[in-house]
Design a protein around this motif. Sequence first.
Motif, short mmCIF file in Angstrom:
data_model
loop_
_atom_site.label_atom_id
_atom_site.label_comp_id
_atom_site.label_asym_id
_atom_site.label_seq_id
_atom_site.Cartn_x
_atom_site.Cartn_y
_atom_site.Cartn_z
N ASN A 169 -33.31 -29.46 53.73
CA ASN A 169 -33.23 -30.26 52.50
C ASN A 169 -32.03 -31.20 52.53
O ASN A 169 -31.65 -31.78 51.53
CB ASN A 169 -33.19 -29.35 51.26
CG ASN A 169 -32.10 -28.31 51.36
OD1 ASN A 169 -31.18 -28.45 52.16
ND2 ASN A 169 -32.19 -27.28 50.56
N CYS A 210 -30.86 -21.06 49.68
CA CYS A 210 -32.12 -21.10 48.92
C CYS A 210 -33.28 -20.67 49.81
O CYS A 210 -34.11 -19.86 49.40
CB CYS A 210 -32.35 -22.49 48.36
SG CYS A 210 -31.09 -22.98 47.15
N CYS A 234 -38.78 -28.09 43.98
CA CYS A 234 -38.19 -27.69 45.26
C CYS A 234 -39.32 -27.45 46.25
O CYS A 234 -40.38 -26.94 45.89
CB CYS A 234 -37.39 -26.40 45.08
SG CYS A 234 -36.79 -25.74 46.64
N TRP A 262 -36.48 -20.76 42.75
CA TRP A 262 -36.42 -22.15 43.22
C TRP A 262 -36.68 -23.12 42.08
O TRP A 262 -37.53 -22.89 41.21
CB TRP A 262 -37.41 -22.36 44.37
CG TRP A 262 -37.06 -21.52 45.58
CD1 TRP A 262 -35.81 -21.31 46.08
CD2 TRP A 262 -37.96 -20.76 46.39
NE1 TRP A 262 -35.88 -20.47 47.18
CE2 TRP A 262 -37.19 -20.12 47.38
CE3 TRP A 262 -39.34 -20.56 46.38
CZ2 TRP A 262 -37.75 -19.30 48.36
CZ3 TRP A 262 -39.91 -19.74 47.35
CH2 TRP A 262 -39.10 -19.12 48.32
N CYS A 263 -35.97 -24.22 42.10
CA CYS A 263 -36.03 -25.20 41.01
C CYS A 263 -37.40 -25.88 40.95
O CYS A 263 -38.11 -25.91 41.94
CB CYS A 263 -34.98 -26.29 41.22
SG CYS A 263 -33.32 -25.70 41.58
N CYS A 284 -34.77 -31.30 47.68
CA CYS A 284 -33.87 -30.53 46.83
C CYS A 284 -33.56 -31.43 45.63
O CYS A 284 -32.54 -32.12 45.62
CB CYS A 284 -32.58 -30.17 47.56
SG CYS A 284 -31.37 -29.38 46.47
N PRO A 285 -34.46 -31.48 44.66
CA PRO A 285 -34.28 -32.41 43.55
C PRO A 285 -33.01 -32.15 42.77
O PRO A 285 -32.35 -33.09 42.31
CB PRO A 285 -35.52 -32.17 42.67
CG PRO A 285 -36.13 -30.89 43.13
CD PRO A 285 -35.72 -30.71 44.57
N THR A 286 -32.61 -30.89 42.67
CA THR A 286 -31.47 -30.54 41.83
C THR A 286 -30.15 -31.09 42.37
O THR A 286 -29.29 -31.52 41.61
CB THR A 286 -31.38 -29.01 41.71
OG1 THR A 286 -32.65 -28.55 41.28
CG2 THR A 286 -30.31 -28.56 40.75
N LEU A 287 -29.99 -31.05 43.69
CA LEU A 287 -28.69 -31.44 44.23
C LEU A 287 -28.74 -32.68 45.11
O LEU A 287 -27.88 -33.54 45.00
CB LEU A 287 -28.08 -30.26 44.98
CG LEU A 287 -27.70 -29.15 44.00
CD1 LEU A 287 -27.65 -27.80 44.67
CD2 LEU A 287 -26.39 -29.47 43.31
S1 SF4 Z 1 -30.94 -26.04 44.73
FE1 SF4 Z 1 -32.30 -27.39 45.87
S2 SF4 Z 1 -33.03 -26.19 47.63
FE2 SF4 Z 1 -32.15 -24.76 46.12
S3 SF4 Z 1 -33.88 -24.07 44.89
FE3 SF4 Z 1 -32.98 -25.83 43.82
S4 SF4 Z 1 -34.11 -27.60 44.59
FE4 SF4 Z 1 -34.51 -25.91 46.01
#
Ligand code: SF4
Lengths: 293, 83
Positions: A133, A63, A32, A28-29, A212-215
């Motif tokens: 998320n 995830c 997250c 996980w990022c 979900c910070p990444t997306l």
């Molecule tokens: S993509 Fe989003 S939900 Fe998936 S691990 Fe990364 S931050 Fe969490």
Amino acid sequence: MSEVDFECAECTNPVEPFLRSERMPHIWCPGCGIGTTVNCFTRALIDSKANLEKLVVVSGIGCTGRVAGYLKLDSFHTTHGRAIPFATGLKLANPKLTVVVYAGDGDLSAIGGNHLIHAARRNIDLKVICVNNLIYGMTGGQTAPTTPEHATTSTNPYGTFEPGFNLPHLVDAAGAVYVARWTTFHVRQVARSMQEAFKKKGFSFIEIISPCPTLYQRRNKMGDGLDAMKYYKQASKVKNGAPTGEVGLTKTGEIAVGKFVDRDRPDYRELMVHRFHESLGDEYVETGELVCS
Amino acid sequence: MAKGTVKIVVERCKACGFCVEFCPTKVLALSPAFNSKGYHPPHMVNPEKCSGCDLCGMYCPDFAIFGYKVGEKPAQKEAVHES
Ligand code: SF4
Ligand code: SF4
Ligand code: SF4
């Protein structure tokens, strides 16, 4: 005060015995929220003194689906969307098990959307933990059925225009006996709701809004995980018992949290056993547990 | 004297800052040091204020920190065996 043991060599993180440590660090990022929900889940298991020999965690894909693989409990990682049907089979074959479905919003309400509705309608005795998320994380940030209007996603670069699901309303209307929503900011409340769900008989649903910070956050210029957590803290309003029709989410507005539904009605197995006894009389033999030999 | 303290697994930290932000008594800060992945793990800047409440442990998504009350072992998973 020299006798006070500050170091406490034997003190370990309460979550540690529940983890398959060899698989850490997890994928996980940074920021997250899924790991935070796992903390809540393990604290709830400890505090409720759950019988871990009789507890199963079932996940779908995504995830959040990784949870089943990281927990050192009986667990199963099913195919996409099929966590609920698998869990239904488990529960009906072995009614003594406590069956927890731990999955994301995409898996539960899109690919597995029909299963969600019908498990709630039939009141299958499952504890569903939905980490929401608001997007498809693992597959690349596509619009999910839960994505709020106007949010930008990889499939809606000009902003989402379709209305999203209000999950508490959906499962309430379908017949769930316990429905609560919190965010990953509400760690103690999440753990308490999980404990309540463990005690409940029937279809229980806990939605946890999670960053979900990444997306999601990044594409929407909403900062990182910590910014999401601060937003949850500032925008959440506890509305226990609120009519679920009024708790829909918007992109930047208020987040209604709390326990919305807590009622009792006979669960699927109870109804089934009752009907079979009624129709078949002594010919019907109840199976308590199916054992592989 | 501090009522509690924390343990940190520096290598697991991804520097999200949750523990720093949500510690009720502001015990923690991200340290200038790096772990091997290049993240800044937290350290205690106000250790005397730690109550051992374990909120940091509840928040940490990477299972890298937890708090406990001095002289008290945190509640743990009990091995349950069917008789
Ligand atoms: S993509 Fe989003 S939900 Fe998936 S691990 Fe990364 S931050 Fe969490
Ligand atoms: S145990 Fe509580 S007081 Fe101590 S650092 Fe963690 S959150 Fe802060
Ligand atoms: S919450 Fe965990 S991962 Fe985040 S900064 Fe603190 S120790 Fe690091």
